[in-house]
Design a protein around this motif. Structure first.
Motif, PDB file in Angstrom:
ATOM      1  N   ARG A 118       1.180  -1.523  -0.061  1.00  0.00           N
ATOM      2  CA  ARG A 118       0.006   0.368  -0.218  1.00  0.00           C
ATOM      3  C   ARG A 118       1.030   1.130   0.469  1.00  0.00           C
ATOM      4  O   ARG A 118       0.186   1.571  -1.217  1.00  0.00           O
ATOM      5  CB  ARG A 118      -0.909  -0.218   1.075  1.00  0.00           C
ATOM      6  N   ALA A 119       2.131   1.473   1.100  1.00  0.00           N
ATOM      7  CA  ALA A 119       2.745   2.558   0.825  1.00  0.00           C
ATOM      8  C   ALA A 119       3.544   2.682  -0.374  1.00  0.00           C
ATOM      9  O   ALA A 119       3.817   3.630  -1.189  1.00  0.00           O
ATOM     10  CB  ALA A 119       3.933   2.315   1.794  1.00  0.00           C
ATOM     11  N   HIS A 120       3.473   1.656  -1.244  1.00  0.00           N
ATOM     12  CA  HIS A 120       4.478   1.387  -2.876  1.00  0.00           C
ATOM     13  C   HIS A 120       3.360   2.454  -3.670  1.00  0.00           C
ATOM     14  O   HIS A 120       3.746   2.935  -4.631  1.00  0.00           O
ATOM     15  CB  HIS A 120       4.870   0.136  -3.486  1.00  0.00           C
ATOM     16  N   MET A 121       1.613   1.945  -3.759  1.00  0.00           N
ATOM     17  CA  MET A 121       0.874   2.610  -4.294  1.00  0.00           C
ATOM     18  C   MET A 121       0.528   3.675  -3.830  1.00  0.00           C
ATOM     19  O   MET A 121       0.488   4.875  -5.012  1.00  0.00           O
ATOM     20  CB  MET A 121      -0.396   1.655  -3.808  1.00  0.00           C
ATOM     21  N   ILE A 122       0.429   4.192  -2.479  1.00  0.00           N
ATOM     22  CA  ILE A 122       0.525   5.984  -2.024  1.00  0.00           C
ATOM     23  C   ILE A 122       1.690   6.336  -2.937  1.00  0.00           C
ATOM     24  O   ILE A 122       0.843   7.669  -3.402  1.00  0.00           O
ATOM     25  CB  ILE A 122       0.599   5.992  -0.619  1.00  0.00           C
ATOM     26  N   GLU A 123       2.886   6.060  -2.811  1.00  0.00           N
ATOM     27  CA  GLU A 123       3.438   6.719  -3.119  1.00  0.00           C
ATOM     28  C   GLU A 123       3.811   6.799  -5.171  1.00  0.00           C
ATOM     29  O   GLU A 123       3.803   7.838  -5.513  1.00  0.00           O
ATOM     30  CB  GLU A 123       5.058   6.109  -3.202  1.00  0.00           C
ATOM     31  N   ALA A 124       3.387   5.794  -5.351  1.00  0.00           N
ATOM     32  CA  ALA A 124       2.612   6.065  -6.635  1.00  0.00           C
ATOM     33  C   ALA A 124       1.984   6.892  -7.370  1.00  0.00           C
ATOM     34  O   ALA A 124       1.880   7.739  -7.797  1.00  0.00           O
ATOM     35  CB  ALA A 124       2.823   4.262  -7.621  1.00  0.00           C
ATOM     36  N   ALA A 125       0.899   6.934  -6.129  1.00  0.00           N
ATOM     37  CA  ALA A 125      -0.718   7.648  -6.723  1.00  0.00           C
ATOM     38  C   ALA A 125       0.532   9.132  -6.109  1.00  0.00           C
ATOM     39  O   ALA A 125      -0.217  10.515  -7.370  1.00  0.00           O
ATOM     40  CB  ALA A 125      -1.281   7.807  -5.942  1.00  0.00           C
ATOM     41  N   GLU A 126       0.541   9.812  -5.044  1.00  0.00           N
ATOM     42  CA  GLU A 126       1.524  10.981  -4.907  1.00  0.00           C
ATOM     43  C   GLU A 126       2.217  11.269  -6.509  1.00  0.00           C
ATOM     44  O   GLU A 126       2.487  12.470  -6.861  1.00  0.00           O
ATOM     45  CB  GLU A 126       2.401  10.837  -3.690  1.00  0.00           C
ATOM     46  N   GLN A 127       3.487  10.429  -7.029  1.00  0.00           N
ATOM     47  CA  GLN A 127       4.418  10.743  -8.502  1.00  0.00           C
ATOM     48  C   GLN A 127       2.821  11.013  -9.505  1.00  0.00           C
ATOM     49  O   GLN A 127       3.451  11.109  -9.916  1.00  0.00           O
ATOM     50  CB  GLN A 127       5.013   9.544  -8.409  1.00  0.00           C
ATOM     51  N   CYS A 128       1.727  10.765 -10.294  1.00  0.00           N
ATOM     52  CA  CYS A 128       1.674  10.373 -10.727  1.00  0.00           C
ATOM     53  C   CYS A 128       0.240  11.589 -10.546  1.00  0.00           C
ATOM     54  O   CYS A 128      -0.234  11.091 -12.254  1.00  0.00           O
ATOM     55  CB  CYS A 128       1.187   8.932 -11.600  1.00  0.00           C
ATOM     56  N   GLY A 129       0.424  11.495  -9.783  1.00  0.00           N
ATOM     57  CA  GLY A 129      -1.121  12.392  -9.645  1.00  0.00           C
ATOM     58  C   GLY A 129      -2.807  11.879  -9.874  1.00  0.00           C
ATOM     59  O   GLY A 129      -3.966  12.022  -9.919  1.00  0.00           O
ATOM     60  N   ARG A 130      -2.636  10.233  -8.865  1.00  0.00           N
ATOM     61  CA  ARG A 130      -4.041   9.672  -8.753  1.00  0.00           C
ATOM     62  C   ARG A 130      -4.728   9.949  -7.546  1.00  0.00           C
ATOM     63  O   ARG A 130      -3.873  10.940  -6.678  1.00  0.00           O
ATOM     64  CB  ARG A 130      -3.770   8.435  -8.872  1.00  0.00           C
ATOM     65  N   THR A 131      -5.850  10.270  -7.426  1.00  0.00           N
ATOM     66  CA  THR A 131      -6.809  10.662  -6.467  1.00  0.00           C
ATOM     67  C   THR A 131      -7.448   9.799  -5.821  1.00  0.00           C
ATOM     68  O   THR A 131      -8.291   9.783  -4.989  1.00  0.00           O
ATOM     69  CB  THR A 131      -7.886  12.131  -6.856  1.00  0.00           C
ATOM     70  N   ALA A 132      -7.270   8.439  -6.405  1.00  0.00           N
ATOM     71  CA  ALA A 132      -8.194   7.602  -5.996  1.00  0.00           C
ATOM     72  C   ALA A 132      -7.072   6.228  -5.960  1.00  0.00           C
ATOM     73  O   ALA A 132      -6.154   5.806  -7.136  1.00  0.00           O
ATOM     74  CB  ALA A 132      -9.374   7.267  -7.264  1.00  0.00           C
TER      75      ALA A 132
END
Ligand code: SAM
Length: 233
Positions: free
Chosen positions: A120-134
C-alpha cells in the motif's frame, strides 16, 4: 500528498516524518506555499503551508479542486513474486490506472506471505508521483481455485497464457468490468490452465512471442488493455 483523514475546507493537517522532510527540505516550501492533497475519499484539495519547522509542518486546507477520480474497472490478479518485483508491479499498476490489485496464490507461487502495508505504501507513493486521487484497492491473497469458484458473471478474465492458443490482448480487449491474470515465475500448471479456460468469462491472451517476466507481463497487459479498452480516453 496523500492524507489518510477526511479532508475539508478549513481543516488543519499536521505533516511529519518523511513527508515533512520532503516538503520542507527537498521542496523547500515556505509558509503560504500551495500543496495539493488527496484523501482517497473525496478527491483533490488545495492546501497551503501554515506553519513549518525543522521536522514538522502544518497545512491549512483552503479549497476543493476535483472530485475523486473514477478509474477504469480493471483488476490485476497476479501471483505474488519476489518482494522487490511485486512492489514494482503494485507501483506500475497504480500508475497505469488499475482499480484493484488482487494477489492470487497458485500451485507454483513461491511467495506465500505478502506485506500489504508495504504494497500500500508503494501504491500511495506511486499515486502521489503520477497524480492519482483514488488508490487501487488491495485485496487479501486468495487461492486461484477459490477465486474461480466465485468469479463475477459480468467480469471478463483476460488470462495471460504464453503456453496455449491465445489471441493478442489488443485484438480482444473490450471495455467493461475486466481482470488480467498473470502467473508466477514458474507459470501455471496444466490443470490450472484448464480450470481457468473452463471459466465462461476467461479470454486467453498472448502478449507476444517471448516469455516475459511476470512483472513485465503485468505492466504490458495493463497498458495494452488501458490503451485499447480503458474508458478514460
Ligand atoms: N511459463 C513461463 C516459462 O516457461 O518460463 C513461466 C511464466 S512467465 C515467467 C510468468 C507469467 O507471465 C506467465 O504465467 C504468464 O501469465 C505471463 N506471460 C509471460 N509471457 C507471456 C506472453 N508472451 N503472453 C502471455 N502471457 C505471458
Amino acid at each position: 500528498l496523500f492524507v489518510d483523514t477526511p479532508l475539508d475546507t478549513g481543516i488543519s493537517v499536521p505533516v511529519e516524518g518523511a513527508a515533512a522532510n520532503y516538503l520542507g527540505n527537498v521542496m523547500r516550501l515556505k509558509p503560504g506555499d500551495p500543496v495539493r492533497l488527496f484523501d482517497d475519499r473525496s478527491g483533490e484539495w488545495l492546501a497551503e503551508v501554515a506553519e513549518i519547522s525543522k521536522r514538522a509542518l502544518r497545512l491549512a486546507v483552503t479549497g476543493h479542486l476535483a472530485p475523486r477520480e473514477a478509474v477504469p474497472d480493471l483488476w490485476l490478479l497476479a501471483a505474488p513474486i519476489k518482494k522487490g518485483r511485486i512492489d514494482w508491479v503494485a507501483e506500475k499498476a497504480c500508475e497505469l490506472g488499475v482499480a484493484r490489485l488482487a494477489p492470487v496464490i497458485t500451485r507454483r507461487t513461491i511467495v506465500d506471505r505478502l506485506n500489504g502495508e508495504r504494497l500500500r505504501a508503494h501504491m500511495i507513493e506511486a499515486a502521489e508521483q503520477c497524480g492519482r486521487t483514488a488508490l487501487p484497492t488491495l485485496a487479501e491473497p486468495e487461492k486461484l481455485d477459490a477465486l474461480l469458484r466465485v468469479w463475477p458473471a459480468d467480469r471478463a478474465l483476460y488470462f495471460a497464457d504464453e503456453a496455449g492458443d491465445a489471441r493478442p490482448l489488443a485484438a480482444v480487449a473490450r471495455p467493461g468490468p475486466a481482470a488480467i491474470l498473470i502467473g508466477p515465475e514458474g507459470g501455471f500448471t496444466d490443470e490450472e490452465r484448464a480450470a481457468i479456460r473452463a471459466l465462461p468469462q476467461a479470454v486467453p491472451v498472448t502478449l507476444g512471442p517471448r516469455i516475459l517476466r511476470a512483472e513485465t507481463a503485468a505492466a504490458a497487459a495493463i497498458a495494452i488493455w488501458m490503451a485499447t479498452a480503458g474508458d478514460w480516453r
